[in-house]
Motif scaffolding. Structure first.
Motif, short mmCIF file in Angstrom:
data_model
loop_
_atom_site.label_atom_id
_atom_site.label_comp_id
_atom_site.label_asym_id
_atom_site.label_seq_id
_atom_site.Cartn_x
_atom_site.Cartn_y
_atom_site.Cartn_z
N GLU A 190 0.81 -1.21 0.00
CA GLU A 190 0.00 0.00 0.00
C GLU A 190 0.85 1.27 0.00
OE1 GLU A 190 -3.32 0.31 -0.36
OE2 GLU A 190 -3.21 -1.84 -0.77
N SER A 191 2.16 1.11 0.13
CA SER A 191 3.04 2.29 0.09
C SER A 191 3.10 2.83 -1.32
CB SER A 191 4.45 1.91 0.57
OG SER A 191 5.08 1.06 -0.38
N HIS A 192 3.55 4.07 -1.46
CA HIS A 192 3.69 4.67 -2.79
C HIS A 192 4.66 3.84 -3.64
CE1 HIS A 192 1.29 7.98 -1.55
NE2 HIS A 192 2.19 8.50 -0.74
N GLN A 193 5.74 3.40 -3.00
CA GLN A 193 6.74 2.61 -3.72
C GLN A 193 6.15 1.28 -4.20
OE1 GLN A 193 9.72 0.26 -1.57
NE2 GLN A 193 11.29 1.44 -2.60
N GLY A 194 5.43 0.61 -3.31
CA GLY A 194 4.84 -0.68 -3.67
C GLY A 194 3.81 -0.56 -4.78
N LYS A 195 2.92 0.42 -4.66
CA LYS A 195 1.90 0.62 -5.69
C LYS A 195 2.53 0.93 -7.03
CE LYS A 195 -1.92 2.20 -2.74
NZ LYS A 195 -2.81 3.34 -2.40
N SER A 196 3.57 1.78 -7.00
CA SER A 196 4.25 2.13 -8.24
C SER A 196 4.90 0.92 -8.89
CB SER A 196 5.31 3.22 -7.95
OG SER A 196 6.02 3.55 -9.13
N PHE A 197 5.55 0.08 -8.06
CA PHE A 197 6.21 -1.10 -8.61
C PHE A 197 5.21 -2.06 -9.25
CE2 PHE A 197 7.15 -5.60 -7.98
CZ PHE A 197 8.22 -5.74 -8.84
N TYR A 198 4.13 -2.37 -8.55
CA TYR A 198 3.17 -3.34 -9.07
C TYR A 198 2.47 -2.80 -10.32
CZ TYR A 198 3.96 -6.30 -5.04
OH TYR A 198 4.55 -7.11 -4.11
N ALA A 199 2.21 -1.50 -10.34
CA ALA A 199 1.61 -0.91 -11.55
C ALA A 199 2.58 -1.03 -12.72
CB ALA A 199 1.28 0.56 -11.30
N PHE A 200 3.86 -0.80 -12.47
CA PHE A 200 4.84 -0.91 -13.54
C PHE A 200 5.02 -2.36 -13.98
CE2 PHE A 200 9.22 -1.41 -15.10
CZ PHE A 200 9.14 -0.58 -16.19
N TRP A 201 4.98 -3.28 -13.03
CA TRP A 201 5.14 -4.69 -13.38
C TRP A 201 4.00 -5.16 -14.29
CZ3 TRP A 201 8.76 -8.03 -13.82
CH2 TRP A 201 8.48 -9.39 -13.90
N ARG A 202 2.80 -4.65 -14.03
CA ARG A 202 1.67 -5.01 -14.90
C ARG A 202 1.91 -4.50 -16.32
NH1 ARG A 202 -1.25 -3.94 -10.13
NH2 ARG A 202 -1.63 -1.78 -10.70
N PHE A 203 2.52 -3.33 -16.44
CA PHE A 203 2.88 -2.81 -17.76
C PHE A 203 3.93 -3.70 -18.40
CE2 PHE A 203 6.45 -0.58 -19.76
CZ PHE A 203 5.86 -0.22 -20.96
N LEU A 204 4.90 -4.11 -17.59
CA LEU A 204 6.04 -4.85 -18.11
C LEU A 204 5.64 -6.18 -18.73
CD1 LEU A 204 9.09 -4.35 -18.27
CD2 LEU A 204 9.35 -5.64 -16.15
N ILE A 205 4.59 -6.79 -18.20
CA ILE A 205 4.18 -8.11 -18.71
C ILE A 205 3.03 -8.00 -19.72
CG2 ILE A 205 4.97 -9.32 -16.65
CD1 ILE A 205 2.12 -9.40 -15.64
N ASN A 206 2.69 -6.78 -20.12
CA ASN A 206 1.64 -6.58 -21.12
C ASN A 206 2.26 -6.73 -22.52
OD1 ASN A 206 -0.01 -5.08 -23.11
ND2 ASN A 206 -1.28 -4.58 -21.34
N GLN A 207 1.86 -7.75 -23.25
CA GLN A 207 2.47 -8.06 -24.54
C GLN A 207 2.30 -6.93 -25.54
OE1 GLN A 207 4.41 -10.65 -25.18
NE2 GLN A 207 4.80 -9.90 -27.24
N ASN A 208 1.11 -6.33 -25.59
CA ASN A 208 0.87 -5.26 -26.55
C ASN A 208 1.77 -4.05 -26.29
OD1 ASN A 208 -1.16 -6.69 -27.86
ND2 ASN A 208 -2.77 -5.89 -26.53
N LEU A 209 1.91 -3.71 -25.02
CA LEU A 209 2.76 -2.57 -24.68
C LEU A 209 4.23 -2.89 -24.95
CD1 LEU A 209 1.08 -1.39 -21.35
CD2 LEU A 209 1.05 -0.23 -23.56
N GLN A 210 4.61 -4.14 -24.74
CA GLN A 210 5.98 -4.54 -25.03
C GLN A 210 6.29 -4.42 -26.52
OE1 GLN A 210 8.65 -5.46 -22.93
NE2 GLN A 210 7.20 -4.37 -21.64
N GLU A 211 5.35 -4.84 -27.34
CA GLU A 211 5.54 -4.74 -28.78
C GLU A 211 5.62 -3.28 -29.21
OE1 GLU A 211 2.34 -6.95 -30.47
OE2 GLU A 211 3.16 -8.90 -29.89
N LYS A 212 4.79 -2.43 -28.61
CA LYS A 212 4.83 -1.01 -28.92
C LYS A 212 6.16 -0.40 -28.50
CE LYS A 212 3.11 2.84 -30.43
NZ LYS A 212 2.93 3.05 -31.89
#
Length: 323
Positions: A240-262
């Protein structure tokens, strides 16, 4: 805590400051850069010992005895000392193999040191535009007034329509000059590199929680329920910390195939443009960032989380058996 008190605390307790003040820093920092920044981000125990022994032999740092065994012994002592001081971190994979990596303190310190090198020119224009854009984003996305948001969107829409109209009648396309491209590329690459330090810091937080779980579990006086409550509270606080929320939000981006291709498409276009304009593009970090750095770094955070979960499972099973 005031700013001056914060700085005093950093000067007294930060491993980053200890790294800069270390007696053997002229050996230590260049070696860390050579092995981890210019080489691999994760180095096996055998490899780091071997590389350091070779480095010591090259610098001829052994005091009296210059035998190979002496260099290897000194290398082992240095590695042990640097890990204790928090300059490097050890990592055990699922097969029990030990590897070393830069601690997030050292990673940030090296990033800072590299930022001090004199550039060909200071990209004041690009920095101001980046600051100005961030200012506009903060104003726009912190304002809950619907009418104000519509006004901002209409303004964007008007500018886009105006630009389309100019291009339609044959106006020249506005593109960046070289002096605008170079600092933006450098800033982009530097910001991407700093992400690795952020990942290391999240991983370090997981490791600290796990270490405290082990310490509590080793205490025969500790109640199993208290350990579980402590762990879940610590995890909730981290996530729930700012750091934790930021990391998990970024990790979701990192494993998104469409965003990776872009991402891959944009990076390819950028480097092709730099090559076409004969702009130095030898810094290939953006090309290999996801595959070589971010995925492994993110996976290690999750592995640290898994180890903590495994320990919790063990405690729960012991508690059930005791009942």
């Amino acid at each position: 805590m005031t700013e001056s008190e914060k700085i005093a605390d950093i000067l007294k307790n930060s491993p980053s400051v200890a790294l800069l003040k270390a007696k053997n820093r002229d050996l230590l920092i260049p070696f860390l850069v050579k092995v981890f920044t210019e080489g691999e981000n994760l180095v096996s125990l055998e490899s780091i010992h071997s590389q350091l022994a070779d480095y010591l032999a090259f610098l001829n740092l052994a005091e009296q005895d210059t035998s190979i065994d002496t260099y290897h012994a000194k290398a082992r002592d240095y590695i042990r000392e640097w890990a204790k001081e928090g300059f490097i971190s050890n990592y055990e994979n699922k097969n029990g193999e030990i590897s070393y990596e830069l601690s997030f303190h050292s990673s940030k310190t090296i990033d800072w040191l590299l930022s001090l090198q004199k550039q060909d020119f200071v990209g004041a224009e690009s920095k101001f535009k980046a600051i100005f854009q961030n200012l506009k984003d903060l104003v726009e996305f912190t304002n809950e007034d619907v009418e104000k948001r519509i006004e901002l969107l209409e303004d964007k829409k008007l500018k886009i329509e105006h630009e389309i109209a100019e291009l339609t009648i044959g106006e020249k396309v506005k593109i960046y000059e070289d002096y605008e491209i170079i600092p933006r590329f450098r800033q982009l690459s530097q910001s991407a590199k700093e992400l690795i330090s952020d990942f290391k810091e999240v991983e370090e937080n997981f490791k600290k929680i796990t270490k405290r779980i082990y310490q509590k579990h080793a205490n025969t006086q500790a109640n199993k329920s208290d350990i579980l409550i402590f762990t879940f509270n610590a995890l909730d606080e981290l996530k729930e910390s700012h750091q934790g929320k930021s990391f998990y939000a970024f990790w979701r981006f990192l494993i998104n195939q469409n965003l990776q291709e872009k991402w891959a498409e944009l990076v390819h276009e950028l480097y092709a443009t730099l090559a076409k304009k004969n702009i130095d593009n030898s810094d290939i970090f953006l090309k290999v960032m996801n595959r070589q750095y971010l995925y492994p770094a993110g996976a290690k955070v999750y592995d640290a989380n898994r180890k903590m979960t495994d320990k919790l499972s063990q405690i729960i099973q012991e508690k059930q058996q005791a009942n």
